[in-house]
Design a protein around this motif. Structure first.
Motif, PDB file in Angstrom:
ATOM      1  N   PRO A 274     -34.985 -27.147  36.226  1.00 23.06           N
ATOM      2  CA  PRO A 274     -36.108 -27.867  35.594  1.00 23.06           C
ATOM      3  C   PRO A 274     -36.844 -27.009  34.568  1.00 23.06           C
ATOM      4  O   PRO A 274     -37.292 -25.907  34.885  1.00 23.06           O
ATOM      5  N   THR A 275     -36.982 -27.522  33.381  1.00 23.80           N
ATOM      6  CA  THR A 275     -37.720 -26.814  32.334  1.00 23.80           C
ATOM      7  C   THR A 275     -39.141 -26.503  32.786  1.00 23.80           C
ATOM      8  O   THR A 275     -39.686 -25.429  32.488  1.00 23.80           O
ATOM      9  N   GLU A 276     -39.737 -27.438  33.526  1.00 22.36           N
ATOM     10  CA  GLU A 276     -41.141 -27.310  33.932  1.00 22.36           C
ATOM     11  C   GLU A 276     -41.360 -26.168  34.926  1.00 22.36           C
ATOM     12  O   GLU A 276     -42.503 -25.736  35.137  1.00 22.36           O
ATOM     13  N   PHE A 277     -40.296 -25.668  35.566  1.00 28.04           N
ATOM     14  CA  PHE A 277     -40.431 -24.578  36.531  1.00 28.04           C
ATOM     15  C   PHE A 277     -40.377 -23.208  35.859  1.00 28.04           C
ATOM     16  O   PHE A 277     -40.539 -22.186  36.532  1.00 28.04           O
ATOM     17  N   PHE A 278     -40.136 -23.170  34.542  1.00 32.01           N
ATOM     18  CA  PHE A 278     -39.942 -21.889  33.874  1.00 32.01           C
ATOM     19  C   PHE A 278     -40.888 -21.709  32.683  1.00 32.01           C
ATOM     20  O   PHE A 278     -40.581 -21.002  31.745  1.00 32.01           O
ATOM     21  N   ILE A 307     -32.688 -29.908  33.236  1.00 32.47           N
ATOM     22  CA  ILE A 307     -33.261 -31.194  33.641  1.00 32.47           C
ATOM     23  C   ILE A 307     -34.773 -31.154  33.427  1.00 32.47           C
ATOM     24  O   ILE A 307     -35.355 -30.098  33.155  1.00 32.47           O
ATOM     25  N   HIS A 308     -35.401 -32.315  33.605  1.00 33.39           N
ATOM     26  CA  HIS A 308     -36.857 -32.403  33.493  1.00 33.39           C
ATOM     27  C   HIS A 308     -37.439 -33.044  34.749  1.00 33.39           C
ATOM     28  O   HIS A 308     -36.901 -34.029  35.276  1.00 33.39           O
ATOM     29  N   LEU A 309     -38.540 -32.458  35.216  1.00 36.72           N
ATOM     30  CA  LEU A 309     -39.382 -33.058  36.256  1.00 36.72           C
ATOM     31  C   LEU A 309     -40.776 -33.159  35.639  1.00 36.72           C
ATOM     32  O   LEU A 309     -41.641 -32.301  35.868  1.00 36.72           O
ATOM     33  N   ALA A 410     -32.519 -26.006  41.257  1.00 38.70           N
ATOM     34  CA  ALA A 410     -32.851 -24.619  41.572  1.00 38.70           C
ATOM     35  C   ALA A 410     -33.965 -24.112  40.664  1.00 38.70           C
ATOM     36  O   ALA A 410     -34.077 -24.515  39.505  1.00 38.70           O
ATOM     37  N   GLY A 411     -34.779 -23.219  41.223  1.00 36.53           N
ATOM     38  CA  GLY A 411     -35.866 -22.625  40.451  1.00 36.53           C
ATOM     39  C   GLY A 411     -36.637 -21.658  41.324  1.00 36.53           C
ATOM     40  O   GLY A 411     -36.225 -21.342  42.450  1.00 36.53           O
TER      41      GLY A 411
END
Length: 496
Positions: A274-278, A307-309, A410-411
């Motif tokens: 997820p982009t939002e986790f980084f 992916i995106h969340l 994963a993140g």
């Protein structure tokens, strides 16, 4: 193997030695009890009863001798003090339940006992599982005269994470091969990450909540904490299964052997990142460890998929509306009437309620009760609680959209490694530390933390793996294959 090395064994290894009669259950129990006494400075245990433990161990030795050994016969375990137990006090680390003895065992405890586990004692946690650092316990640990926070065995000036910090610290310090924990918004995964061990929260409803003191009933879920994914798979296989007569939220889904797929190939596995986790807020040392783990997965044949969340940031306000709302209702039962602490001086029933709860609950518990009562009150229910429930559904929908592109997600588990004791006095800062674990909890998805390396100061970093509903076997397989390729889960803190 010398009995002095028993603490270096995981659940699977120790169970094999016990079945082969190379070590007795009594010897194993005595070894770990001795270690618990020697490391009381960590504050991990709230209750130990050697007579009870050794009686259980002798019973398991008798079963092994008779050729009727249970799957985990003689393996020592300890339980987070949020699970009620007949033979040990249960306090939820709160003054309001000081000295309480339950007339029955929680289903999770009962199932592990049936599987042959020997209980060493009860482990510290944040009061009523409310916290991210295990600095909120109000009961004195074994060997201490007053309440104190649990200390991280990798650096005793740092927190172990919470709320299952006692469980994580005890496993990391080799005081017990495995422990139970509970996860409402990340309380298994975050302390597992901070202490360098493995922990898994199954799909909501997989494990019975009967006998697990409720914090937020639509979120709370039990799970195991151990050194390896293999050990967690063994324990989770015993914990999970329907419990319809005792827990209405227990799912009608049969027990499963989670060890069966541990050696499946990862070729072609799609891992969503997820982009939002980084983004901003993720510490550089945590990101480096997580990136290295993801590269290891690529070497094992997996494919990384962006992916995106998109509603990740909303998970914090949503959780801290819904969880306190449920807590304010669940904790209303602690009023001094039926069990637990009761104020000694009061004028009438209402005064007794007020004084009992004021004396019995700690600051964080009071804070969450007040928030929950506020958002459920007339005039605010629609504006806060109802809106939060709608966004919760959207967060779950975001995950389902993501799983159309990937098999696992994963993140990072947390934005940073474990912080210093007493360094985070602002409650909101503490709440924000849950940003990566809350979304999966709100969606009811299974998630786990796997040791992924070390950050600044040699503090552990965990990799979070999230699966779709009932996909625990795939999660555990992915974690196990990573652990076959790395040794982070085998490393122990210095001086342990």
């Amino acid at each position: 193997m010398s009995n002095t090395d028993l603490h270096n064994l995981g659940v699977a290894q120790l169970a094999a030695l016990l079945r082969g009669k190379q070590v007795s259950a009594v010897e194993a129990a005595q070894h770990f009890l001795t270690r618990a006494r020697a490391h009381q400075h960590l504050g991990a245990y709230l209750a130990i009863d050697e007579d009870v433990t050794l009686a259980q161990a002798r019973a398991q030795d008798a079963g092994i001798a008779a050729g009727a050994a249970a799957p985990l016969a003689g393996v020592p375990i300890a339980h987070k003090d949020i699970f009620v137990t007949r033979d040990f006090p249960t306090t939820a680390a709160s003054r309001i339940l000081a000295g309480y003895r339950s007339p029955f065992d929680a289903t999770v405890v009962a199932r592990l006992t049936q599987a042959g586990c020997v209980t060493l004692g009860k482990l510290s946690c944040d009061e009523f599982a409310m916290g991210a650092s295990n600095e909120n316990a109000a009961i004195a640990p074994v060997g201490h005269d007053a309440a104190q926070p649990v200390r991280n065995p990798w650096n005793t000036e740092h927190v172990p994470g919470g709320s299952s910090g006692g469980s994580a610290a005890a496993v990391a310090a080799r005081l017990v091969p495995a422990a139970t924990g509970t996860d409402t918004g990340g309380s298994i995964r975050q302390p597992a990450s901070f202490c360098g061990i493995t922990g898994i929260k199954p799909t909501y409803g997989r494990a019975s909540r009967y006998g697990m003191i409720a914090f937020a009933s639509s979120l709370d879920q039990a799970g195991p904490m151990a050194r390896s994914a293999e050990d967690c798979a063994l324990l989770l296989s015993q914990i999970c299964g329907p419990d319809p007569e005792r827990d209405s939220t227990s799912l009608d889904r049969p027990a499963e052997d989670f060890t069966a797929r541990l050696n499946d190939s990862l070729d072609g596995l799609r891992i969503g990142v997820p982009t939002e986790f980084f983004g901003e807020g993720l510490a550089g040392d945590v990101r480096a460890a997580v990136d290295a783990a993801l590269k290891e997965y690529e070497k094992l044949g997996a494919r990384l998929v962006p992916i995106h969340l998109p509603r990740t940031e909303l998970s914090v306000p949503v959780y801290y509306i819904l969880a306190p709302a449920e807590a304010s209702s669940n904790l209303s039962r602690f009023d001094g009437v039926r069990y637990g602490h009761r104020a000694t001086q009061y004028t009438d029933l209402l005064d007794m309620y007020k004084k009992t709860r004021s004396q019995g609950f700690g600051d964080e518990v009071k804070r969450r009760i007040m928030i929950g009562t506020y958002v459920l009150s007339e005039g605010y229910y629609d504006a806060y609680y109802l809106q939060a429930q709608k966004i919760r559904r959207m967060i779950a929908d975001d995950f389902q959209a993501a799983f159309r592109q990937c098999d696992l997600i994963a993140g990072p588990v947390a934005p940073t490694t474990a912080w210093r004791l007493g360094s985070q006095t602002d409650p909101v800062t503490n709440y924000l530390a849950d940003i990566y674990t809350l979304p999966a909890s709100l969606a009811g998805l299974p998630g786990m933390s796997v040791p992924a390396g070390f950050g600044a100061g040699g503090m552990p970093v965990g990799l979070q793996l999230i699966g779709n509903y009932f996909d625990e076997a795939r999660l555990l397989n992915a974690a196990h294959r990573l652990q076959q390729a790395t040794d982070f889960h085998l490393r122990a803190p210095e001086g342990i």
